[in-house]
Write a protein that holds these residues in place. Structure first.
Motif, PDB file in Angstrom:
ATOM      1  N   ASP A 137       0.836  -1.208   0.000  1.00 34.02           N
ATOM      2  CA  ASP A 137       0.000   0.000   0.000  1.00 34.02           C
ATOM      3  C   ASP A 137       0.872   1.259   0.000  1.00 34.02           C
ATOM      4  O   ASP A 137       1.809   1.372   0.793  1.00 34.02           O
ATOM      5  N   ALA A 138       0.533   2.211  -0.860  1.00 34.99           N
ATOM      6  CA  ALA A 138       1.290   3.466  -0.922  1.00 34.99           C
ATOM      7  C   ALA A 138       0.894   4.413   0.215  1.00 34.99           C
ATOM      8  O   ALA A 138       1.734   5.138   0.754  1.00 34.99           O
ATOM      9  N   ASP A 139      -0.378   4.412   0.595  1.00 32.33           N
ATOM     10  CA  ASP A 139      -0.866   5.309   1.652  1.00 32.33           C
ATOM     11  C   ASP A 139      -1.560   4.449   2.714  1.00 32.33           C
ATOM     12  O   ASP A 139      -2.780   4.411   2.819  1.00 32.33           O
ATOM     13  N   PRO A 140      -0.756   3.723   3.516  1.00 33.63           N
ATOM     14  CA  PRO A 140      -1.328   2.664   4.358  1.00 33.63           C
ATOM     15  C   PRO A 140      -2.114   3.169   5.568  1.00 33.63           C
ATOM     16  O   PRO A 140      -1.808   4.223   6.133  1.00 33.63           O
ATOM     17  N   HIS A 141      -3.112   2.405   5.958  1.00 34.34           N
ATOM     18  CA  HIS A 141      -3.864   2.592   7.210  1.00 34.34           C
ATOM     19  C   HIS A 141      -2.911   2.389   8.395  1.00 34.34           C
ATOM     20  O   HIS A 141      -1.930   1.654   8.289  1.00 34.34           O
ATOM     21  N   ARG A 142      -3.210   3.031   9.537  1.00 33.60           N
ATOM     22  CA  ARG A 142      -2.302   2.890  10.683  1.00 33.60           C
ATOM     23  C   ARG A 142      -2.422   1.526  11.366  1.00 33.60           C
ATOM     24  O   ARG A 142      -1.584   1.163  12.191  1.00 33.60           O
ATOM     25  N   GLY A 143      -3.474   0.793  11.039  1.00 33.51           N
ATOM     26  CA  GLY A 143      -3.597  -0.584  11.504  1.00 33.51           C
ATOM     27  C   GLY A 143      -3.838  -0.693  13.001  1.00 33.51           C
ATOM     28  O   GLY A 143      -4.001   0.297  13.723  1.00 33.51           O
ATOM     29  N   CYS A 144      -3.865  -1.935  13.485  1.00 33.49           N
ATOM     30  CA  CYS A 144      -4.053  -2.185  14.920  1.00 33.49           C
ATOM     31  C   CYS A 144      -2.932  -1.536  15.715  1.00 33.49           C
ATOM     32  O   CYS A 144      -3.150  -1.039  16.824  1.00 33.49           O
ATOM     33  N   PHE A 145      -1.714  -1.535  15.157  1.00 32.50           N
ATOM     34  CA  PHE A 145      -0.587  -0.933  15.870  1.00 32.50           C
ATOM     35  C   PHE A 145      -0.847   0.550  16.143  1.00 32.50           C
ATOM     36  O   PHE A 145      -0.722   1.025  17.278  1.00 32.50           O
ATOM     37  N   GLY A 146      -1.239   1.286  15.106  1.00 36.04           N
ATOM     38  CA  GLY A 146      -1.535   2.706  15.281  1.00 36.04           C
ATOM     39  C   GLY A 146      -2.731   2.930  16.192  1.00 36.04           C
ATOM     40  O   GLY A 146      -2.737   3.864  17.014  1.00 36.04           O
ATOM     41  N   ASN A 147      -3.749   2.091  16.069  1.00 42.63           N
ATOM     42  CA  ASN A 147      -4.924   2.215  16.934  1.00 42.63           C
ATOM     43  C   ASN A 147      -4.572   1.940  18.393  1.00 42.63           C
ATOM     44  O   ASN A 147      -5.052   2.626  19.306  1.00 42.63           O
ATOM     45  N   LEU A 148      -3.737   0.935  18.613  1.00 44.48           N
ATOM     46  CA  LEU A 148      -3.322   0.621  19.987  1.00 44.48           C
ATOM     47  C   LEU A 148      -2.437   1.722  20.559  1.00 44.48           C
ATOM     48  O   LEU A 148      -2.587   2.119  21.724  1.00 44.48           O
ATOM     49  N   ALA A 149      -1.511   2.215  19.744  1.00 39.74           N
ATOM     50  CA  ALA A 149      -0.615   3.285  20.208  1.00 39.74           C
ATOM     51  C   ALA A 149      -1.433   4.506  20.633  1.00 39.74           C
ATOM     52  O   ALA A 149      -1.177   5.114  21.674  1.00 39.74           O
ATOM     53  N   ALA A 150      -2.437   4.872  19.829  1.00 43.66           N
ATOM     54  CA  ALA A 150      -3.270   6.035  20.159  1.00 43.66           C
ATOM     55  C   ALA A 150      -4.076   5.784  21.430  1.00 43.66           C
ATOM     56  O   ALA A 150      -4.211   6.661  22.287  1.00 43.66           O
ATOM     57  N   ALA A 151      -4.621   4.582  21.562  1.00 37.68           N
ATOM     58  CA  ALA A 151      -5.467   4.280  22.723  1.00 37.68           C
ATOM     59  C   ALA A 151      -4.659   4.158  24.008  1.00 37.68           C
ATOM     60  O   ALA A 151      -5.156   4.467  25.101  1.00 37.68           O
ATOM     61  N   LEU A 152      -3.403   3.722  23.879  1.00 38.87           N
ATOM     62  CA  LEU A 152      -2.576   3.492  25.076  1.00 38.87           C
ATOM     63  C   LEU A 152      -1.780   4.723  25.492  1.00 38.87           C
ATOM     64  O   LEU A 152      -1.296   4.792  26.630  1.00 38.87           O
TER      65      LEU A 152
END
Lengths: 209, 209
Positions: free
Chosen positions: B108-123
């Motif tokens: 993907d050229a413009d990738p979604h932040r994924g579970c990692f990004g979602n977890l980082a934001a939530a934590l």
């Protein structure tokens, strides 16, 4: 430019730490056969970046790694690449053996500090604490899995005397390396590990090796 | 003493974080079927203590965990125990999907932040940074392995609508939980995850849930 080559021994049930510059090669050698060496790697300039089994296996789509495979960090950068491997069976699922391992699995009342304790002691001078020790790349460790149940066993390594695995550093690194302390992992006896660093001719960063 | 029960939804491709007190039960429910939920756990009083795949799998001698199995920390303490599981197939080898995953595996050229990004934001509000996100316990993720080669594939989850896995907290915890963002892990579509917390009658610690 001539490459520089040094050779060292890690005594049985002990560990060490040293630096690599980008381009250096690290050979981990099993001098007697059937001996595991746990390997950790950290970004030398920011030790929050550390080897990641989860990222590496995900990108490889394989749990057994060998020549050509990169080892990734928790930030998805390549730390090391396997450039030679005379064994072809290593583990990247399990944490270093520890006093907890010996207490929980073996029932030892006065347990050895294990690879975990040896790595923690060797990495402390680099500012790396025990909580920052993740799953190691366990050179020569032989962990076959039953695909149906997911059960695994720890079997004697497939390595014979003189077998080796060679890594090339893709960034400046701090390496932790052991001669593993768990009887079951090492075919029932504790043996040394040898390692050799071939300095890249072009890399001339100072090293505390 | 009556138990308290709350029910929440995690929208597709998002994540959340909350606290559990010792004795609380967390049900992770797949409301539509074939949807993965990545779960992380940290000691609420010292976030340097975190869920460890390597220690847990080592002590279980099994890569597929289910009812009765404890989930250990990097300090070999039990964080959670699986007390109910209607599916029996989860993954504990792979890190949360991330922008890097989508870039490296999917291109993907413009990738979604994924579970990692979602977890980082939530934590983040709990003082937990992205480098402190290890391999997650990936509820319902279905990763069969070829025992001979070690190659694995990510297949659709075995979970059907209403299936659940229930954990009991064995210490006060911070939990990160997602509705997974990777197409391949979720049978080709993005669905929500439900979760339910049953507070222990005797535990009355304040919670920011």
């Amino acid at each position: 430019m001539a490459a520089e080559c040094r050779h060292r021994e890690i005594p049985p049930r002990s560990g060490t730490a040293f630096t690599l510059a980008k381009g250096d090669r690290l050979s981990v050698i099993d001098p007697c056969g059937e001996q595991v060496a746990d390997l950790l790697a950290y970004n030398r300039h920011d030790v929050g970046e550390v080897i990641s089994s989860g990222r590496t296996l995900d990108y490889a789509s394989r749990i057994y790694l060998t020549t050509g495979d990169p080892l990734y960090s928790n930030r998805s950068n390549v730390l090391l690449r396997i450039v030679e491997d005379t064994v072809g069976r290593h583990d990247f699922l399990l944490t270093p053996c520890s006093a907890d391992t010996f207490r929980i699995i073996y029932g030892d009342a006065d347990p050895h500090r294990g690879c975990f304790g040896n790595l923690a002691a060797a990495l402390a001078p680099f500012g790396i604490g025990p909580d920052a020790i993740p799953v190691a790349f366990n050179c020569f460790m032989n962990v076959p899995i039953d695909a149906a149940t997911g059960a695994f066993t720890v079997e004697p390594p497939l390595s014979r005397a003189g077998d080796r695995i060679v890594f090339e550093a893709e960034m400046d690194l701090i390496i932790g390396l052991t001669a593993c302390s768990a009887l079951q992992s090492n075919g029932g006896s504790f043996k040394p590990i040898h390692y050799e660093i071939t300095r890249s001719g072009s890399a001339s960063l100072p090293s505390n090796f």
